[in-house]
Design an enzyme around this catalytic site. Structure first.
Site, PDB file in Angstrom:
ATOM      1  N   SER A  48     -24.486 -41.832  27.797  1.00  0.00           N
ATOM      2  CA  SER A  48     -24.046 -42.377  26.508  1.00  0.00           C
ATOM      3  C   SER A  48     -24.399 -43.860  26.511  1.00  0.00           C
ATOM      4  CB  SER A  48     -22.543 -42.155  26.328  1.00  0.00           C
ATOM      5  OG  SER A  48     -21.820 -42.870  27.294  1.00  0.00           O
ATOM      6  N   HIS A 165     -20.564 -36.034  28.552  1.00  0.00           N
ATOM      7  CA  HIS A 165     -20.546 -35.758  29.995  1.00  0.00           C
ATOM      8  C   HIS A 165     -20.081 -34.340  30.317  1.00  0.00           C
ATOM      9  CE1 HIS A 165     -20.099 -40.379  30.848  1.00  0.00           C
ATOM     10  NE2 HIS A 165     -21.255 -40.050  30.310  1.00  0.00           N
ATOM     11  N   GLN A 173     -14.812 -38.981  25.676  1.00  0.00           N
ATOM     12  CA  GLN A 173     -15.683 -38.794  26.842  1.00  0.00           C
ATOM     13  C   GLN A 173     -14.925 -38.808  28.182  1.00  0.00           C
ATOM     14  OE1 GLN A 173     -19.635 -40.909  26.941  1.00  0.00           O
ATOM     15  NE2 GLN A 173     -18.619 -42.044  28.559  1.00  0.00           N
ATOM     16  N   GLU A 174     -13.899 -39.669  28.284  1.00  0.00           N
ATOM     17  CA  GLU A 174     -13.258 -39.820  29.597  1.00  0.00           C
ATOM     18  C   GLU A 174     -11.746 -40.007  29.481  1.00  0.00           C
ATOM     19  OE1 GLU A 174     -15.245 -43.051  31.650  1.00  0.00           O
ATOM     20  OE2 GLU A 174     -17.156 -42.395  30.800  1.00  0.00           O
ATOM     21  N   GLU A 218     -19.144 -36.873  35.945  1.00  0.00           N
ATOM     22  CA  GLU A 218     -18.511 -37.892  36.790  1.00  0.00           C
ATOM     23  C   GLU A 218     -17.444 -37.293  37.698  1.00  0.00           C
ATOM     24  OE1 GLU A 218     -17.315 -41.044  34.124  1.00  0.00           O
ATOM     25  OE2 GLU A 218     -19.401 -41.581  33.737  1.00  0.00           O
ATOM     26  N   ASP A 255     -11.936 -43.506  27.673  1.00  0.00           N
ATOM     27  CA  ASP A 255     -13.202 -44.009  27.137  1.00  0.00           C
ATOM     28  C   ASP A 255     -13.570 -43.075  25.991  1.00  0.00           C
ATOM     29  OD1 ASP A 255     -15.647 -44.934  26.436  1.00  0.00           O
ATOM     30  OD2 ASP A 255     -16.606 -44.660  28.393  1.00  0.00           O
ATOM     31  N   GLU A 299     -11.447 -47.737  25.846  1.00  0.00           N
ATOM     32  CA  GLU A 299     -12.821 -48.258  25.838  1.00  0.00           C
ATOM     33  C   GLU A 299     -13.596 -47.674  24.655  1.00  0.00           C
ATOM     34  OE1 GLU A 299     -14.613 -47.574  29.680  1.00  0.00           O
ATOM     35  OE2 GLU A 299     -16.607 -47.440  28.794  1.00  0.00           O
ATOM     36  N   ASP A 329     -17.838 -51.548  25.846  1.00  0.00           N
ATOM     37  CA  ASP A 329     -18.922 -51.078  26.732  1.00  0.00           C
ATOM     38  C   ASP A 329     -20.219 -51.064  25.918  1.00  0.00           C
ATOM     39  OD1 ASP A 329     -20.638 -49.731  28.406  1.00  0.00           O
ATOM     40  OD2 ASP A 329     -19.670 -47.790  28.230  1.00  0.00           O
ATOM     41  N   LYS A 354     -21.670 -53.338  33.674  1.00  0.00           N
ATOM     42  CA  LYS A 354     -22.628 -52.390  34.271  1.00  0.00           C
ATOM     43  C   LYS A 354     -23.934 -53.131  34.503  1.00  0.00           C
ATOM     44  CE  LYS A 354     -21.145 -48.240  31.717  1.00  0.00           C
ATOM     45  NZ  LYS A 354     -21.346 -47.563  30.413  1.00  0.00           N
ATOM     46  N   HIS A 382     -19.519 -47.853  37.191  1.00  0.00           N
ATOM     47  CA  HIS A 382     -20.648 -46.971  37.532  1.00  0.00           C
ATOM     48  C   HIS A 382     -21.345 -46.508  36.257  1.00  0.00           C
ATOM     49  CE1 HIS A 382     -18.166 -43.006  36.887  1.00  0.00           C
ATOM     50  NE2 HIS A 382     -17.940 -43.903  35.964  1.00  0.00           N
ATOM     51  N   ARG A 383     -22.354 -45.632  36.387  1.00  0.00           N
ATOM     52  CA  ARG A 383     -22.930 -44.915  35.253  1.00  0.00           C
ATOM     53  C   ARG A 383     -22.697 -43.422  35.477  1.00  0.00           C
ATOM     54  NH1 ARG A 383     -25.570 -48.233  31.325  1.00  0.00           N
ATOM     55  NH2 ARG A 383     -24.883 -46.413  30.150  1.00  0.00           N
ATOM     56  N   SER A 384     -22.857 -42.643  34.435  1.00  0.00           N
ATOM     57  CA  SER A 384     -22.612 -41.199  34.612  1.00  0.00           C
ATOM     58  C   SER A 384     -23.652 -40.568  35.534  1.00  0.00           C
ATOM     59  CB  SER A 384     -22.544 -40.494  33.267  1.00  0.00           C
ATOM     60  OG  SER A 384     -23.656 -40.828  32.472  1.00  0.00           O
ATOM     61  N   LYS A 405     -14.247 -48.835  37.791  1.00  0.00           N
ATOM     62  CA  LYS A 405     -14.384 -47.512  37.166  1.00  0.00           C
ATOM     63  C   LYS A 405     -15.501 -46.774  37.882  1.00  0.00           C
ATOM     64  CE  LYS A 405     -16.114 -45.851  32.825  1.00  0.00           C
ATOM     65  NZ  LYS A 405     -16.043 -45.716  31.384  1.00  0.00           N
TER      66      LYS A 405
HETATM   67  C1  2PG Z   1     -19.459 -45.087  30.104  1.00  0.00           C
HETATM   68  C2  2PG Z   1     -20.348 -44.595  31.219  1.00  0.00           C
HETATM   69  C3  2PG Z   1     -19.708 -44.484  32.565  1.00  0.00           C
HETATM   70  P1  2PG Z   1     -22.623 -43.572  30.747  1.00  0.00           P
HETATM   71  O1  2PG Z   1     -19.660 -44.745  28.940  1.00  0.00           O
HETATM   72  O2  2PG Z   1     -18.600 -45.907  30.352  1.00  0.00           O
HETATM   73  O3  2PG Z   1     -18.557 -43.720  32.581  1.00  0.00           O
HETATM   74  O4  2PG Z   1     -21.041 -43.446  30.867  1.00  0.00           O
HETATM   75  O5  2PG Z   1     -23.119 -44.018  32.049  1.00  0.00           O
HETATM   76  O6  2PG Z   1     -23.088 -42.176  30.358  1.00  0.00           O
HETATM   77  O7  2PG Z   1     -22.895 -44.558  29.667  1.00  0.00           O
HETATM   78 MG    MG Z   2     -18.115 -46.247  28.220  1.00  0.00          MG
END
Ligand code: 2PG
Ligand code: MG
Length: 430
Positions: A48, A165, A173-174, A218, A255, A299, A329, A354, A382-384, A405
């Site tokens: 994303s 994800h 998403q999270e 994740e 998130d 987020e 983000d 990131k 991190h990234r997914s 995270k």
């Molecule tokens: C987010 C990230 C990490 P993605 O949106 O914060 O959890 O996802 O790396 O897919 O952008």
């Molecule tokens: Mg995010």
């Protein structure tokens, strides 16, 4: 940098290679050779992604890895960066970053790729840390954070996955647990342990309720739930079952990744039949925060360019005196210009950090320091799509920022970050 200077590092070689990330997509790994030895780093990849991020360069040859190969980055390293860098000596890792940025010469790393630059930058920082006889976190701390004191990191663990994800129909998403233990002094080992115990209780409960315990990108579970409340209720129950206090020991974080369900100025949080305006979505969040006082962080509640929506939510939260991290983000993409805009507009109060959104280590840290100077919260992320490189464990330690995270405590691409924290903090119990 100086041509043949007497101090600093002479980089003898840059070697790029394609490796696989946690989703089975190619990503870039770099080996950087010096007289002191070789230093390695690899870059993660998002699903994303924000449209304002540094460019992630890929081959786009559909017959190879469905277009996701990174041979083009390897060619840039082999043909352009490696021959040029061999003539130079650098006296700091920041100098290497500046040189990389000049070699690319574009605003968003579109020529050489943010992934190309970041891999080299990360490896260069490892080389300089070694030259200074310091572990990476200590080198970063002394170089960029004025020896800012360490804070025991607290993980944001994504235990239920939805959105891009997972394939389960939940738009958010999270759903994360945050074992912060507000009123107690806890070690990083204790915090991670709490997250692990809650994760396993959650698995048991989902399974007992007849849900799948397959995991998303994740490492969080991806059960076929119908509503976000269901997800949060399962998590709250798991926290209690694991013997922790909801709220004071362990908070909740979301998130939303709202850009993913934003079309034609409407938010489709609950599917195509229920389009929500930004205002209606903000009202929904205000109610959600009342219903779930344990939510401490949200987020990307609004889309990446919906500045007005962000400002509205920020004002609504503030006027109610609600303590909340409103985290940008996709909105901020670790970019100092976007962060400055957000500070001016009071759009939010926390930044997700990131490295591959901006493309070098020093620029990442400059953005982070800008946020800290404005008294914002920051979360290192991190990234997914991840690799086995635990770099972010060093970055969070170095920065003195509390929040990391790094996903669910599941799969080695996530656990390697927690395991690296265990190594860094050893038996110090801090
Ligand atoms: C987010 C990230 C990490 P993605 O949106 O914060 O959890 O996802 O790396 O897919 O952008
Ligand atoms: Mg995010």
């Amino acid at each position: 940098m100086n041509q043949g200077g007497f101090m600093g590092i002479h980089i003898l070689h840059l070697v790029g290679r394609e490796i696989l990330d946690s989703r089975g997509n190619p990503t870039l790994e770099v080996d950087l050779g010096t007289a002191k030895g070789w230093f390695r780093a690899s870059v993660p990849s998002g699903a994303s992604t924000g449209s304002h991020e540094a460019l992630e360069l890929r081959d786009r040859e559909s017959s190879r890895y469905l277009g996701k190969g990174v041979q083009i980055c390897i060619r840039h390293i082999q043909n352009r960066l490696d021959p040029a860098i061999q003539k130079l000596t650098f006296s700091s890792a920041r100098e290497v970053d500046q040189w990389l940025i000049e070699q690319d010469g574009s605003e968003n790393k579109t020529n050489l790729g943010g992934n190309t630059l970041l891999a080299v930058s990360m490896a260069a920082h490892r080389a300089f840390a070694s030259l200074a006889n310091q572990p990476l976190f200590e080198y970063l701390n002394k170089t960029y954070f004025g020896s800012r004191s360490m804070t025991t990191p607290t993980p944001f663990m994504n235990v239920i996955n939805g959105g891009k994800h997972a394939d389960n129909g939940i738009q958010i998403q999270e759903f994360m647990i945050v074992p912060h233990f507000r009123n107690q002094q806890k070690s990083v080992h204790d915090k991670v342990r709490a997250g692990v115990e809650i994760y396993h209780h959650l698995k048991k409960q989902l399974s007992q309720a007849g849900h799948s315990t397959n995991v998303g990108d994740e490492g969080g579970f991806a059960p076929g739930l119908h509503h976000e409340h269901e997800a949060m209720d399962f998590i709250l129950e798991a926290i209690r079952k694991a013997g922790y206090q909801v709220g004071s020991d362990v908070g909740l974080a979301l998130d939303i990744a709202a850009t993913e369900f934003y079309r034609n100025e409407k938010y489709f949080l609950h599917g195509p039949a229920e389009p929500l305006s930004a205002q209606a979505l903000c009202e929904y969040y205000v109610k959600l925060l009342d219903d779930y006082p344990e939510i401490m962080s949200i987020e990307d509640p609004l889309a990446e360019d919906d500045w007005e929506g962000w400002r509205e939510l920020s004002a609504a939260v503030k006027s109610r005196g609600r303590q909340l991290f409103l985290v940008g983000d996709d909105l901020l993409v670790t970019n100092p210009k976007r962060l400055n805009q957000a500070i001016e507009r009071s759009a939010c109060n926390a930044v997700l950090v990131k490295m591959n959104q901006i493309g070098t280590v020093s620029e990442t840290i400059d953005t982070l320091n800008l946020a800290l100077k404005a008294d914002w919260q920051a979360i290192i992320s991190h990234r997914s799509g991840e690799t086995e490189d635990p770099y972010i464990a060093h970055l969070v330690t170095a920065s003195g920022v509390e929040w990391l995270k790094a996903g669910a405590p599941c799969r080695s691409d996530r656990n390697c970050k927690y395991n690296e924290l265990f190594r860094i903090y050893g038996n110090k119990n801090i």
